[in-house]
Motif scaffolding. Sequence first.
Motif, PDB file in Angstrom:
ATOM      1  N   SER A  70       0.832  -1.173   0.032  1.00 22.36           N
ATOM      2  CA  SER A  70       0.128  -0.186  -0.090  1.00 22.36           C
ATOM      3  C   SER A  70       0.798   1.268  -0.062  1.00 22.36           C
ATOM      4  CB  SER A  70      -1.084   0.018   1.099  1.00 22.36           C
ATOM      5  OG  SER A  70      -0.142  -0.292   2.336  1.00 22.36           O
ATOM      6  N   ARG A  71       2.069   1.122   0.007  1.00 20.46           N
ATOM      7  CA  ARG A  71       3.214   2.426  -0.057  1.00 20.46           C
ATOM      8  C   ARG A  71       3.328   2.926  -1.517  1.00 20.46           C
ATOM      9  NH1 ARG A  71       7.729   0.239   4.261  1.00 20.46           N
ATOM     10  NH2 ARG A  71       6.194   0.538   5.880  1.00 20.46           N
ATOM     11  N   HIS A  72       2.680   2.106  -2.214  1.00 20.78           N
ATOM     12  CA  HIS A  72       2.746   2.922  -3.650  1.00 20.78           C
ATOM     13  C   HIS A  72       1.579   3.747  -4.159  1.00 20.78           C
ATOM     14  CE1 HIS A  72       6.001  -0.135  -5.002  1.00 20.78           C
ATOM     15  NE2 HIS A  72       5.198  -0.808  -4.032  1.00 20.78           N
ATOM     16  N   SER A  73       1.788   4.956  -3.958  1.00 26.03           N
ATOM     17  CA  SER A  73       0.932   6.257  -3.845  1.00 26.03           C
ATOM     18  C   SER A  73       0.015   6.253  -5.054  1.00 26.03           C
ATOM     19  CB  SER A  73       1.520   7.472  -3.361  1.00 26.03           C
ATOM     20  OG  SER A  73       2.586   7.884  -4.679  1.00 26.03           O
ATOM     21  N   HIS A  74       0.623   5.859  -6.293  1.00 29.38           N
ATOM     22  CA  HIS A  74       0.015   5.876  -7.566  1.00 29.38           C
ATOM     23  C   HIS A  74      -1.062   4.481  -7.814  1.00 29.38           C
ATOM     24  CE1 HIS A  74       3.649   3.298  -8.200  1.00 29.38           C
ATOM     25  NE2 HIS A  74       2.620   2.786  -9.270  1.00 29.38           N
ATOM     26  N   CYS A  75      -0.928   3.864  -6.699  1.00 27.48           N
ATOM     27  CA  CYS A  75      -1.799   2.428  -6.750  1.00 27.48           C
ATOM     28  C   CYS A  75      -3.110   2.828  -5.946  1.00 27.48           C
ATOM     29  CB  CYS A  75      -1.239   1.195  -6.201  1.00 27.48           C
ATOM     30  SG  CYS A  75       0.212   0.799  -7.224  1.00 27.48           S
ATOM     31  N   GLY A  76      -4.227   2.539  -6.589  1.00 29.58           N
ATOM     32  CA  GLY A  76      -5.523   2.764  -5.817  1.00 29.58           C
ATOM     33  C   GLY A  76      -6.150   1.552  -5.298  1.00 29.58           C
ATOM     34  N   ALA A  77      -5.467   0.207  -5.648  1.00 30.74           N
ATOM     35  CA  ALA A  77      -5.920  -1.112  -5.008  1.00 30.74           C
ATOM     36  C   ALA A  77      -4.974  -1.872  -4.735  1.00 30.74           C
ATOM     37  CB  ALA A  77      -6.674  -1.610  -6.430  1.00 30.74           C
ATOM     38  N   VAL A  78      -5.016  -2.729  -3.835  1.00 36.23           N
ATOM     39  CA  VAL A  78      -4.160  -3.711  -3.203  1.00 36.23           C
ATOM     40  C   VAL A  78      -4.896  -4.910  -3.263  1.00 36.23           C
ATOM     41  CG1 VAL A  78      -2.867  -4.514  -1.607  1.00 36.23           C
ATOM     42  CG2 VAL A  78      -2.675  -2.082  -2.059  1.00 36.23           C
ATOM     43  N   VAL A  79      -4.834  -6.270  -3.803  1.00 44.03           N
ATOM     44  CA  VAL A  79      -5.369  -7.330  -3.582  1.00 44.03           C
ATOM     45  C   VAL A  79      -4.372  -8.377  -3.054  1.00 44.03           C
ATOM     46  CG1 VAL A  79      -6.304  -9.321  -4.827  1.00 44.03           C
ATOM     47  CG2 VAL A  79      -7.111  -6.811  -5.367  1.00 44.03           C
ATOM     48  N   THR A  80      -4.818  -9.178  -1.801  1.00 41.49           N
ATOM     49  CA  THR A  80      -3.840 -10.095  -1.304  1.00 41.49           C
ATOM     50  C   THR A  80      -4.587 -11.440  -1.433  1.00 41.49           C
ATOM     51  OG1 THR A  80      -4.601  -9.672   0.877  1.00 41.49           O
ATOM     52  CG2 THR A  80      -2.851  -8.318   0.068  1.00 41.49           C
ATOM     53  N   PHE A  81      -3.737 -12.553  -1.323  1.00 45.71           N
ATOM     54  CA  PHE A  81      -4.423 -13.819  -1.274  1.00 45.71           C
ATOM     55  C   PHE A  81      -3.506 -14.470  -0.375  1.00 45.71           C
ATOM     56  CE2 PHE A  81      -3.758 -18.167  -2.211  1.00 45.71           C
ATOM     57  CZ  PHE A  81      -5.040 -18.655  -1.853  1.00 45.71           C
ATOM     58  N   CYS A  82      -3.879 -15.410   0.793  1.00 49.95           N
ATOM     59  CA  CYS A  82      -3.087 -15.970   1.510  1.00 49.95           C
ATOM     60  C   CYS A  82      -3.630 -17.462   1.697  1.00 49.95           C
ATOM     61  CB  CYS A  82      -3.113 -15.612   2.912  1.00 49.95           C
ATOM     62  SG  CYS A  82      -1.991 -16.371   4.227  1.00 49.95           S
ATOM     63  N   GLY A  83      -2.860 -18.435   1.368  1.00 50.71           N
ATOM     64  CA  GLY A  83      -3.152 -19.842   1.135  1.00 50.71           C
ATOM     65  C   GLY A  83      -2.749 -20.545   2.492  1.00 50.71           C
ATOM     66  N   LEU A  84      -3.579 -21.654   2.989  1.00 49.66           N
ATOM     67  CA  LEU A  84      -3.236 -22.105   4.265  1.00 49.66           C
ATOM     68  C   LEU A  84      -3.200 -23.688   4.091  1.00 49.66           C
ATOM     69  CD1 LEU A  84      -5.802 -20.543   6.398  1.00 49.66           C
ATOM     70  CD2 LEU A  84      -3.578 -19.636   5.975  1.00 49.66           C
ATOM     71  N   VAL A  85      -2.553 -24.411   4.883  1.00 47.87           N
ATOM     72  CA  VAL A  85      -2.613 -25.758   5.031  1.00 47.87           C
ATOM     73  C   VAL A  85      -4.017 -26.115   5.366  1.00 47.87           C
ATOM     74  CG1 VAL A  85      -1.725 -27.734   6.245  1.00 47.87           C
ATOM     75  CG2 VAL A  85      -0.205 -26.006   5.877  1.00 47.87           C
ATOM     76  N   ARG A  86      -4.594 -26.925   4.515  1.00 46.60           N
ATOM     77  CA  ARG A  86      -5.977 -27.411   4.612  1.00 46.60           C
ATOM     78  C   ARG A  86      -6.068 -28.644   5.162  1.00 46.60           C
ATOM     79  NH1 ARG A  86      -8.033 -26.445  -0.437  1.00 46.60           N
ATOM     80  NH2 ARG A  86      -7.076 -28.418  -1.075  1.00 46.60           N
ATOM     81  N   GLU A  87      -6.945 -28.878   6.026  1.00 48.07           N
ATOM     82  CA  GLU A  87      -7.123 -30.244   6.544  1.00 48.07           C
ATOM     83  C   GLU A  87      -7.773 -31.053   5.535  1.00 48.07           C
ATOM     84  OE1 GLU A  87      -6.848 -33.071   8.411  1.00 48.07           O
ATOM     85  OE2 GLU A  87      -7.046 -31.707  10.371  1.00 48.07           O
ATOM     86  N   LEU A  88      -7.242 -32.354   5.860  1.00 46.90           N
ATOM     87  CA  LEU A  88      -8.017 -33.452   4.685  1.00 46.90           C
ATOM     88  C   LEU A  88      -9.393 -33.608   5.031  1.00 46.90           C
ATOM     89  CD1 LEU A  88      -5.236 -36.071   5.049  1.00 46.90           C
ATOM     90  CD2 LEU A  88      -5.407 -34.491   3.326  1.00 46.90           C
ATOM     91  N   SER A  89     -10.020 -33.899   4.046  1.00 47.04           N
ATOM     92  CA  SER A  89     -11.719 -34.222   4.173  1.00 47.04           C
ATOM     93  C   SER A  89     -11.859 -35.215   5.176  1.00 47.04           C
ATOM     94  CB  SER A  89     -12.264 -34.968   2.689  1.00 47.04           C
ATOM     95  OG  SER A  89     -11.528 -36.065   2.503  1.00 47.04           O
ATOM     96  N   ASN A  90     -11.203 -36.328   5.537  1.00 47.54           N
ATOM     97  CA  ASN A  90     -11.048 -37.352   6.798  1.00 47.54           C
ATOM     98  C   ASN A  90     -10.810 -36.697   7.741  1.00 47.54           C
ATOM     99  OD1 ASN A  90      -8.381 -37.608   6.416  1.00 47.54           O
ATOM    100  ND2 ASN A  90      -8.652 -39.760   5.498  1.00 47.54           N
ATOM    101  N   GLY A  91     -10.145 -35.471   7.943  1.00 45.21           N
ATOM    102  CA  GLY A  91      -9.481 -34.948   9.214  1.00 45.21           C
ATOM    103  C   GLY A  91      -8.476 -35.540   9.882  1.00 45.21           C
ATOM    104  N   ASN A  92      -7.594 -36.256   9.264  1.00 49.04           N
ATOM    105  CA  ASN A  92      -6.490 -36.805   9.646  1.00 49.04           C
ATOM    106  C   ASN A  92      -4.925 -36.215   9.262  1.00 49.04           C
ATOM    107  OD1 ASN A  92      -8.050 -38.918  11.050  1.00 49.04           O
ATOM    108  ND2 ASN A  92      -8.133 -39.899   8.968  1.00 49.04           N
ATOM    109  N   LEU A  93      -4.948 -35.117   8.925  1.00 44.32           N
ATOM    110  CA  LEU A  93      -3.553 -34.452   8.376  1.00 44.32           C
ATOM    111  C   LEU A  93      -2.885 -34.184   9.811  1.00 44.32           C
ATOM    112  CD1 LEU A  93      -1.821 -33.757   6.000  1.00 44.32           C
ATOM    113  CD2 LEU A  93      -2.968 -31.288   6.352  1.00 44.32           C
ATOM    114  N   HIS A  94      -1.725 -34.777   9.750  1.00 37.93           N
ATOM    115  CA  HIS A  94      -0.670 -34.162  10.713  1.00 37.93           C
ATOM    116  C   HIS A  94       0.122 -32.902  10.218  1.00 37.93           C
ATOM    117  CE1 HIS A  94      -1.847 -37.595  12.947  1.00 37.93           C
ATOM    118  NE2 HIS A  94      -1.339 -38.427  11.825  1.00 37.93           N
TER     119      HIS A  94
END
Length: 149
Positions: free
Chosen positions: A22-46
């Motif tokens: 957001s320090r770029h003064s000529h920019c009017g938009a900032v889009v961010t994405f953060c990906g996380l470690v997702r649990e397995l569908s069966n709930g057994n991810l260590h």
Amino acid sequence: MSISVQVQTADFSVADEYQQLSRHSHCGAVVTFCGLVRELSNGNLHSMTLEHYPGMTEQALQAIAEQAQQRWQLGAVRIIHRIGTLTPNEQIVFVGVASAHRAAAFAAAQFVMDYLKNRAPFWKKEHSNHGEHWVQAKATDQQALQRWE
């Protein structure tokens, strides 16, 4: 235009990354994405172990950011991808894009993630109650990439 690419074991602060973008003064938009470690569908991810090809990975991420810049007028692109062993809900990846207009920022952020998922040399191994296995590429990720080609 500012491009920052990092591959690291340490966690990152989304708030700090946003502040940098957001320090770029000529920019009017900032889009961010953060990906996380997702649990397995069966709930057994260590945990999940992420590996990469040093040198080649950073070059691939840099090339992806440069391709985004060629398609859209961007003020900044920041990509952080973690490696090592991570547990459910830990942050894996950050993509941030600053642009003069929101449409370019949204499109560029999605483009970067789609290319990163398909073209960056990372490998993921899941560790669960059922053993270990390498995560295979998903057809949905490859389909998402096709819209940009």
